[in-house]
Design a protein around this motif. Sequence first.
Motif, PDB file in Angstrom:
ATOM      1  N   VAL A  55       0.201  -1.019  -0.027  1.00 28.71           N
ATOM      2  CA  VAL A  55       0.101   0.449   0.726  1.00 28.71           C
ATOM      3  C   VAL A  55       1.010   0.977  -0.092  1.00 28.71           C
ATOM      4  CG1 VAL A  55       0.150  -0.002   2.654  1.00 28.71           C
ATOM      5  CG2 VAL A  55      -2.082   1.574   1.077  1.00 28.71           C
ATOM      6  N   ILE A  56       0.337   2.340  -0.857  1.00 29.62           N
ATOM      7  CA  ILE A  56       1.286   3.517  -0.879  1.00 29.62           C
ATOM      8  C   ILE A  56       1.214   4.104   0.437  1.00 29.62           C
ATOM      9  CG2 ILE A  56       2.336   3.600  -3.237  1.00 29.62           C
ATOM     10  CD1 ILE A  56      -0.361   5.724  -2.531  1.00 29.62           C
ATOM     11  N   PRO A  57       1.727   4.977   0.926  1.00 28.80           N
ATOM     12  CA  PRO A  57       1.430   5.767   2.961  1.00 28.80           C
ATOM     13  C   PRO A  57       0.670   6.318   2.358  1.00 28.80           C
ATOM     14  CG  PRO A  57       4.059   5.377   1.115  1.00 28.80           C
ATOM     15  CD  PRO A  57       3.495   5.472   0.572  1.00 28.80           C
ATOM     16  N   SER A  58       0.185   7.166   1.472  1.00 26.66           N
ATOM     17  CA  SER A  58      -0.867   8.110   1.043  1.00 26.66           C
ATOM     18  C   SER A  58      -2.333   7.163   1.984  1.00 26.66           C
ATOM     19  CB  SER A  58      -1.466   8.951  -0.072  1.00 26.66           C
ATOM     20  OG  SER A  58      -1.116   8.062  -0.729  1.00 26.66           O
ATOM     21  N   GLU A  59      -2.714   6.129   1.703  1.00 29.38           N
ATOM     22  CA  GLU A  59      -3.145   4.888   1.296  1.00 29.38           C
ATOM     23  C   GLU A  59      -3.374   4.441   2.871  1.00 29.38           C
ATOM     24  OE1 GLU A  59      -6.556   5.309  -0.232  1.00 29.38           O
ATOM     25  OE2 GLU A  59      -5.404   6.662  -1.296  1.00 29.38           O
ATOM     26  N   MET A  60      -2.933   3.873   3.641  1.00 27.52           N
ATOM     27  CA  MET A  60      -2.391   3.317   4.342  1.00 27.52           C
ATOM     28  C   MET A  60      -3.429   3.798   5.644  1.00 27.52           C
ATOM     29  SD  MET A  60       1.114   3.181   6.657  1.00 27.52           S
ATOM     30  CE  MET A  60       1.453   2.243   8.396  1.00 27.52           C
ATOM     31  N   TRP A  61      -3.663   4.874   5.895  1.00 27.13           N
ATOM     32  CA  TRP A  61      -4.868   5.556   6.845  1.00 27.13           C
ATOM     33  C   TRP A  61      -6.482   4.860   6.779  1.00 27.13           C
ATOM     34  CZ3 TRP A  61      -9.201   7.580   5.803  1.00 27.13           C
ATOM     35  CH2 TRP A  61      -9.919   6.886   4.308  1.00 27.13           C
ATOM     36  N   VAL A  64      -6.266   1.665   4.727  1.00 27.06           N
ATOM     37  CA  VAL A  64      -6.203   0.601   5.128  1.00 27.06           C
ATOM     38  C   VAL A  64      -5.889   0.149   7.030  1.00 27.06           C
ATOM     39  CG1 VAL A  64      -4.794  -1.855   4.545  1.00 27.06           C
ATOM     40  CG2 VAL A  64      -5.020   0.118   3.167  1.00 27.06           C
ATOM     41  N   GLU A  65      -5.472   0.563   7.203  1.00 25.85           N
ATOM     42  CA  GLU A  65      -5.197   0.628   9.177  1.00 25.85           C
ATOM     43  C   GLU A  65      -6.821   0.414   9.674  1.00 25.85           C
ATOM     44  OE1 GLU A  65      -5.607   1.672  12.991  1.00 25.85           O
ATOM     45  OE2 GLU A  65      -5.212   2.869  11.362  1.00 25.85           O
ATOM     46  N   ASN A  66      -7.403   2.044   9.377  1.00 26.37           N
ATOM     47  CA  ASN A  66      -8.598   2.370  10.281  1.00 26.37           C
ATOM     48  C   ASN A  66      -9.421   1.031   9.687  1.00 26.37           C
ATOM     49  OD1 ASN A  66      -8.891   5.984  10.321  1.00 26.37           O
ATOM     50  ND2 ASN A  66      -7.267   4.708  10.497  1.00 26.37           N
ATOM     51  N   ASN A  67     -10.216   0.821   8.655  1.00 27.34           N
ATOM     52  CA  ASN A  67     -10.820  -0.288   8.056  1.00 27.34           C
ATOM     53  C   ASN A  67     -10.783  -1.493   8.629  1.00 27.34           C
ATOM     54  OD1 ASN A  67     -13.084   0.960   6.372  1.00 27.34           O
ATOM     55  ND2 ASN A  67     -11.106   2.749   5.513  1.00 27.34           N
ATOM     56  N   LEU A  68      -9.445  -2.411   8.261  1.00 30.73           N
ATOM     57  CA  LEU A  68      -9.100  -3.163   8.982  1.00 30.73           C
ATOM     58  C   LEU A  68      -9.622  -3.275  10.683  1.00 30.73           C
ATOM     59  CD1 LEU A  68      -6.400  -4.438   7.131  1.00 30.73           C
ATOM     60  CD2 LEU A  68      -8.331  -5.231   6.752  1.00 30.73           C
ATOM     61  N   SER A  69      -9.063  -2.165  11.272  1.00 28.16           N
ATOM     62  CA  SER A  69      -9.053  -2.169  12.481  1.00 28.16           C
ATOM     63  C   SER A  69     -10.084  -2.586  13.436  1.00 28.16           C
ATOM     64  CB  SER A  69      -7.906  -0.896  13.015  1.00 28.16           C
ATOM     65  OG  SER A  69      -6.836  -1.226  13.437  1.00 28.16           O
ATOM     66  N   ILE A  70     -11.188  -1.480  12.954  1.00 25.20           N
ATOM     67  CA  ILE A  70     -12.985  -1.751  13.463  1.00 25.20           C
ATOM     68  C   ILE A  70     -13.482  -3.490  12.228  1.00 25.20           C
ATOM     69  CG2 ILE A  70     -12.655   0.568  13.814  1.00 25.20           C
ATOM     70  CD1 ILE A  70     -14.174   1.501  11.311  1.00 25.20           C
ATOM     71  N   SER A  71     -12.848  -4.184  11.328  1.00 29.42           N
ATOM     72  CA  SER A  71     -13.801  -4.676  10.982  1.00 29.42           C
ATOM     73  C   SER A  71     -15.071  -3.981   9.314  1.00 29.42           C
ATOM     74  CB  SER A  71     -14.616  -5.411  11.738  1.00 29.42           C
ATOM     75  OG  SER A  71     -13.267  -6.489  12.427  1.00 29.42           O
ATOM     76  N   ASN A  72     -14.446  -2.992   9.264  1.00 23.21           N
ATOM     77  CA  ASN A  72     -15.077  -2.549   8.158  1.00 23.21           C
ATOM     78  C   ASN A  72     -15.240  -3.109   7.396  1.00 23.21           C
ATOM     79  OD1 ASN A  72     -17.047  -0.143   7.413  1.00 23.21           O
ATOM     80  ND2 ASN A  72     -15.629   0.438   6.370  1.00 23.21           N
ATOM     81  N   MET A  73     -14.238  -3.294   6.972  1.00 20.47           N
ATOM     82  CA  MET A  73     -13.626  -4.145   5.795  1.00 20.47           C
ATOM     83  C   MET A  73     -12.573  -5.099   6.419  1.00 20.47           C
ATOM     84  SD  MET A  73     -12.826  -1.051   3.331  1.00 20.47           S
ATOM     85  CE  MET A  73     -12.578  -1.735   1.362  1.00 20.47           C
ATOM     86  N   GLY A  97       0.563  -5.201  -7.612  1.00 21.35           N
ATOM     87  CA  GLY A  97       0.056  -6.264  -6.394  1.00 21.35           C
ATOM     88  C   GLY A  97      -0.042  -5.139  -5.236  1.00 21.35           C
ATOM     89  N   ILE A  98       0.243  -3.225  -5.882  1.00 14.95           N
ATOM     90  CA  ILE A  98      -0.158  -2.412  -5.199  1.00 14.95           C
ATOM     91  C   ILE A  98      -1.028  -1.312  -5.119  1.00 14.95           C
ATOM     92  CG2 ILE A  98       1.378  -0.234  -4.808  1.00 14.95           C
ATOM     93  CD1 ILE A  98       3.691  -1.288  -5.396  1.00 14.95           C
ATOM     94  N   HIS A  99      -1.391  -1.673  -3.606  1.00 16.20           N
ATOM     95  CA  HIS A  99      -3.554  -1.025  -3.817  1.00 16.20           C
ATOM     96  C   HIS A  99      -2.842   0.609  -2.929  1.00 16.20           C
ATOM     97  CE1 HIS A  99      -6.865   0.071  -2.110  1.00 16.20           C
ATOM     98  NE2 HIS A  99      -6.848   0.786  -1.353  1.00 16.20           N
ATOM     99  N   ARG A 100      -3.769   1.335  -4.478  1.00  9.06           N
ATOM    100  CA  ARG A 100      -3.225   2.844  -4.462  1.00  9.06           C
ATOM    101  C   ARG A 100      -4.969   3.836  -4.213  1.00  9.06           C
ATOM    102  NH1 ARG A 100      -0.201   0.039  -8.314  1.00  9.06           N
ATOM    103  NH2 ARG A 100       2.367   0.933  -8.176  1.00  9.06           N
ATOM    104  N   GLY A 101      -5.560   2.617  -3.502  1.00 11.55           N
ATOM    105  CA  GLY A 101      -6.723   3.333  -3.145  1.00 11.55           C
ATOM    106  C   GLY A 101      -7.973   2.889  -4.128  1.00 11.55           C
ATOM    107  N   PHE A 102      -8.976   3.116  -3.705  1.00  8.26           N
ATOM    108  CA  PHE A 102     -10.149   2.608  -4.577  1.00  8.26           C
ATOM    109  C   PHE A 102     -10.249   3.790  -5.271  1.00  8.26           C
ATOM    110  CE2 PHE A 102     -10.628   0.495   0.024  1.00  8.26           C
ATOM    111  CZ  PHE A 102     -10.757  -0.663  -0.873  1.00  8.26           C
ATOM    112  N   LYS A 103     -10.895   2.789  -7.032  1.00 11.80           N
ATOM    113  CA  LYS A 103     -11.754   4.257  -8.111  1.00 11.80           C
ATOM    114  C   LYS A 103     -12.297   3.811  -8.708  1.00 11.80           C
ATOM    115  CE  LYS A 103      -6.326   3.470  -9.801  1.00 11.80           C
ATOM    116  NZ  LYS A 103      -6.559   2.321  -8.480  1.00 11.80           N
TER     117      LYS A 103
END
Length: 110
Positions: free
Chosen positions: A74-80, A82-91, A104-110
């Motif tokens: 994951v690129i650094p600008s999208e790390m938040w 990933v962390e926020n959504n995985l931590s609260i089981s939103n995704m 294999g790089i997550h650059r955000g949802f388009k």
Amino acid sequence: MIPKRSGKELGFRPYVEYLSNSKFAGLKKERLLKRNENYKHLFIFIVDCITINHVEHPILCVDLYDKPGDSFRVIPSEMWGVENNLSISNMDFEEFLNATDNDGIHRGFK
């Protein structure tokens, strides 16, 4: 067209614990998984040589819960996101894994 706003602009940030220890240098993913069997988190972010040398500095994100060892970058600008959504089981991890580009790089949802 509405411009995309960053997590920082929206007031989000990743909540992470930083660990910097040279004894982990060169540690392979499989060995890392064995060392962290009692780790309380569901995933881990890893800065490795690819992170450092790649122009976008994609950070490795490794699943420690559902399918231990599955990973994406994951690129650094999208790390938040990933962390926020995985931590609260939103995704779940697989949703981010499936939302990576061909490299294999997550650059955000388009």
